[in-house]
Design a protein around this motif. Sequence first.
Motif, PDB file in Angstrom:
ATOM      1  N   GLY A   9       0.823  -1.204   0.000  1.00 14.28           N
ATOM      2  CA  GLY A   9       0.000   0.000   0.000  1.00 14.28           C
ATOM      3  C   GLY A   9       0.854   1.249   0.000  1.00 14.28           C
ATOM      4  N   ALA A  10       0.236   2.356   0.441  1.00 16.84           N
ATOM      5  CA  ALA A  10       0.903   3.654   0.405  1.00 16.84           C
ATOM      6  C   ALA A  10       2.165   3.673   1.272  1.00 16.84           C
ATOM      7  N   GLY A  11       2.107   3.039   2.464  1.00 17.43           N
ATOM      8  CA  GLY A  11       3.264   3.036   3.347  1.00 17.43           C
ATOM      9  C   GLY A  11       4.449   2.317   2.731  1.00 17.43           C
ATOM     10  N   THR A  12       4.188   1.148   2.151  1.00 16.91           N
ATOM     11  CA  THR A  12       5.259   0.386   1.507  1.00 16.91           C
ATOM     12  C   THR A  12       5.786   1.128   0.289  1.00 16.91           C
ATOM     13  N   HIS A  13       4.885   1.720  -0.473  1.00 18.35           N
ATOM     14  CA  HIS A  13       5.281   2.477  -1.658  1.00 18.35           C
ATOM     15  C   HIS A  13       6.209   3.640  -1.279  1.00 18.35           C
ATOM     16  N   GLY A  14       5.832   4.362  -0.220  1.00 22.01           N
ATOM     17  CA  GLY A  14       6.675   5.461   0.225  1.00 22.01           C
ATOM     18  C   GLY A  14       8.033   5.000   0.719  1.00 22.01           C
ATOM     19  N   ALA A  15       8.062   3.862   1.422  1.00 22.86           N
ATOM     20  CA  ALA A  15       9.325   3.325   1.922  1.00 22.86           C
ATOM     21  C   ALA A  15      10.237   2.901   0.780  1.00 22.86           C
ATOM     22  N   VAL A  16       9.636   2.309  -0.268  1.00 24.70           N
ATOM     23  CA  VAL A  16      10.431   1.911  -1.431  1.00 24.70           C
ATOM     24  C   VAL A  16      11.039   3.138  -2.103  1.00 24.70           C
ATOM     25  N   ARG A  17      10.246   4.172  -2.264  1.00 22.09           N
ATOM     26  CA  ARG A  17      10.750   5.400  -2.889  1.00 22.09           C
ATOM     27  C   ARG A  17      11.880   6.020  -2.052  1.00 22.09           C
ATOM     28  N   SER A  18      11.711   5.987  -0.740  1.00 25.41           N
ATOM     29  CA  SER A  18      12.769   6.531   0.126  1.00 25.41           C
ATOM     30  C   SER A  18      14.043   5.715   0.009  1.00 25.41           C
ATOM     31  N   LEU A  19      13.901   4.400  -0.058  1.00 23.96           N
ATOM     32  CA  LEU A  19      15.065   3.535  -0.228  1.00 23.96           C
ATOM     33  C   LEU A  19      15.757   3.831  -1.558  1.00 23.96           C
ATOM     34  N   GLN A  20      14.958   3.949  -2.619  1.00 21.74           N
ATOM     35  CA  GLN A  20      15.536   4.232  -3.934  1.00 21.74           C
ATOM     36  C   GLN A  20      16.282   5.569  -3.936  1.00 21.74           C
ATOM     37  N   SER A  21      15.677   6.544  -3.288  1.00 21.92           N
ATOM     38  CA  SER A  21      16.332   7.850  -3.203  1.00 21.92           C
ATOM     39  C   SER A  21      17.652   7.748  -2.446  1.00 21.92           C
ATOM     40  N   ALA A  22      17.645   7.034  -1.325  1.00 24.84           N
ATOM     41  CA  ALA A  22      18.869   6.886  -0.529  1.00 24.84           C
ATOM     42  C   ALA A  22      19.948   6.128  -1.284  1.00 24.84           C
ATOM     43  N   ALA A  23      19.519   5.209  -2.175  1.00 27.47           N
ATOM     44  CA  ALA A  23      20.484   4.406  -2.937  1.00 27.47           C
ATOM     45  C   ALA A  23      20.958   5.118  -4.196  1.00 27.47           C
ATOM     46  N   GLY A  24      20.298   6.255  -4.530  1.00 29.14           N
ATOM     47  CA  GLY A  24      20.699   6.984  -5.727  1.00 29.14           C
ATOM     48  C   GLY A  24      20.284   6.318  -7.011  1.00 29.14           C
ATOM     49  N   ILE A  25      19.173   5.588  -6.985  1.00 30.64           N
ATOM     50  CA  ILE A  25      18.659   4.940  -8.199  1.00 30.64           C
ATOM     51  C   ILE A  25      17.321   5.562  -8.563  1.00 30.64           C
ATOM     52  N   SER A  26      16.769   5.156  -9.698  1.00 27.69           N
ATOM     53  CA  SER A  26      15.512   5.724 -10.164  1.00 27.69           C
ATOM     54  C   SER A  26      14.416   5.571  -9.113  1.00 27.69           C
ATOM     55  N   VAL A  27      13.723   6.665  -8.837  1.00 30.34           N
ATOM     56  CA  VAL A  27      12.673   6.673  -7.811  1.00 30.34           C
ATOM     57  C   VAL A  27      11.326   6.505  -8.492  1.00 30.34           C
ATOM     58  N   ASP A  28      10.825   5.270  -8.494  1.00 29.42           N
ATOM     59  CA  ASP A  28       9.547   5.004  -9.136  1.00 29.42           C
ATOM     60  C   ASP A  28       8.601   4.173  -8.267  1.00 29.42           C
ATOM     61  N   GLY A  29       9.069   3.758  -7.080  1.00 31.84           N
ATOM     62  CA  GLY A  29       8.211   2.976  -6.193  1.00 31.84           C
ATOM     63  C   GLY A  29       8.004   1.548  -6.632  1.00 31.84           C
ATOM     64  N   VAL A  30       8.696   1.121  -7.695  1.00 31.21           N
ATOM     65  CA  VAL A  30       8.585  -0.250  -8.206  1.00 31.21           C
ATOM     66  C   VAL A  30       9.838  -1.016  -7.815  1.00 31.21           C
ATOM     67  N   VAL A  31       9.646  -2.217  -7.287  1.00 26.97           N
ATOM     68  CA  VAL A  31      10.782  -3.015  -6.795  1.00 26.97           C
ATOM     69  C   VAL A  31      11.235  -3.970  -7.889  1.00 26.97           C
ATOM     70  N   GLY A  32      12.370  -3.644  -8.501  1.00 28.22           N
ATOM     71  CA  GLY A  32      12.987  -4.505  -9.493  1.00 28.22           C
ATOM     72  C   GLY A  32      14.379  -4.917  -9.051  1.00 28.22           C
ATOM     73  N   ALA A  33      15.222  -5.279 -10.010  1.00 29.58           N
ATOM     74  CA  ALA A  33      16.543  -5.819  -9.669  1.00 29.58           C
ATOM     75  C   ALA A  33      17.412  -4.810  -8.922  1.00 29.58           C
ATOM     76  N   ARG A  34      17.421  -3.543  -9.355  1.00 30.95           N
ATOM     77  CA  ARG A  34      18.290  -2.550  -8.709  1.00 30.95           C
ATOM     78  C   ARG A  34      17.806  -2.236  -7.292  1.00 30.95           C
TER      79      ARG A  34
END
Length: 386
Positions: free
Chosen positions: A211-236
């Motif tokens: 849901g929204a909480g998980t989506h936001g956490a994924v985006r925050s993780l992507q931002s912290a990792a310096g990768i594309s911020v799209d809220g979708v969990v793929g290989a990167r």
Amino acid sequence: MFRTTLRRTHRAQGPAVIDYRGLVGPLGRTVGGVAALGAVTATATLVSAEAAHAEAPAARIAAPAAAAPAALPAAPTPVAIPVAAPANPFAGVTLRQGARGDAVRYLQDALNANGASIAADGVFGRATQDAVRTAQSGGGIAVDGVVGRQTWGVLSGSGQSTPAPSEQASTSTSTGAQLTLRRGDRGEAVRTLQEQLNARGAGIAVDGSFGAGTHGAVRSLQSAAGISVDGVVGARTRSALTDESVRITSGSSARSTSGSSSDSAPSASSDSSGDAIVATARQYLGVPYLWGGTTPNGFDCSGLVQYVYKKNGISTPRIAKDQVFGGRIIPQSEARPGDLVGFTGNNYGHIGIYLGNGRILDASSKGRPVQERAIWSAPHVFVTYR
């Protein structure tokens, strides 16, 4: 005195030899004796003849019977030739709640053939989603209400198709490895993702629902990792989940790092609210239509969406159809300004940005610049990336 010569014993004609010595005694030397002998001889002759004739039937009975005609070979048993079921023309299409059209109607017919009782009206509503969940549960796959290759396989009876990215493969239920996960997904793979996010500092509920909480956490993780911020969990993103140096903090900003050419959108801001998306889109009203255009020098429909979304920290595919299925199809009642409207005609050939109140902003066709207008009556779906 007459002399008579004793006659020898008589050998009767025929196969049997009769010894008369046991039948009569020595004959007298009288004519009567001769007559008696003649009578006996005649009788023996008749008996011998009868015996010869009596053997013939026995011989005929004992003779082997003539061979019966050979039986004709039995007619071959007809062999039923299986007729292959027609291929599913929509096997490669992923369907979610809110989708419409022939693919949904085909899905509804398949669900009814598998025991559901829903209207085949071409609209993926709540009843269709519930029927999909029931079929997924019965097929032993992830119950997420999203129809991808694995769910199509369950409905066709094969159950052997490669799972779609949004569906949980039965061989990966413990870790969710190799799956692409996005908002709206459910199951053990999502639960594992949530645990991994919490290990990186997210602090979200581990409930198996993306849901929204998980989506936001994924985006925050992507931002912290310096990768594309799209809220979708793929290989990167999965690599970032296992990187001990990546931590989710309250100060993490949602930035996009995808794309580096001069035609790419500027670095995105962290604001992905509907109002911000609409405000960004309106900056390009009047920009001419250009087939394949992706910059303010000229946009096509999907180029405009990709550019505007990227400026707001959301990464999307390039093509309209991919943009529809890359997000989450939702019912109109859930659509908010800043979401997308995908038109299903011409194989999902057009897309625009939803403004609310039945209106969109889009780059429609040659000769028409980017404009605002009412949604027309063509079949369409609402899509969200938030």
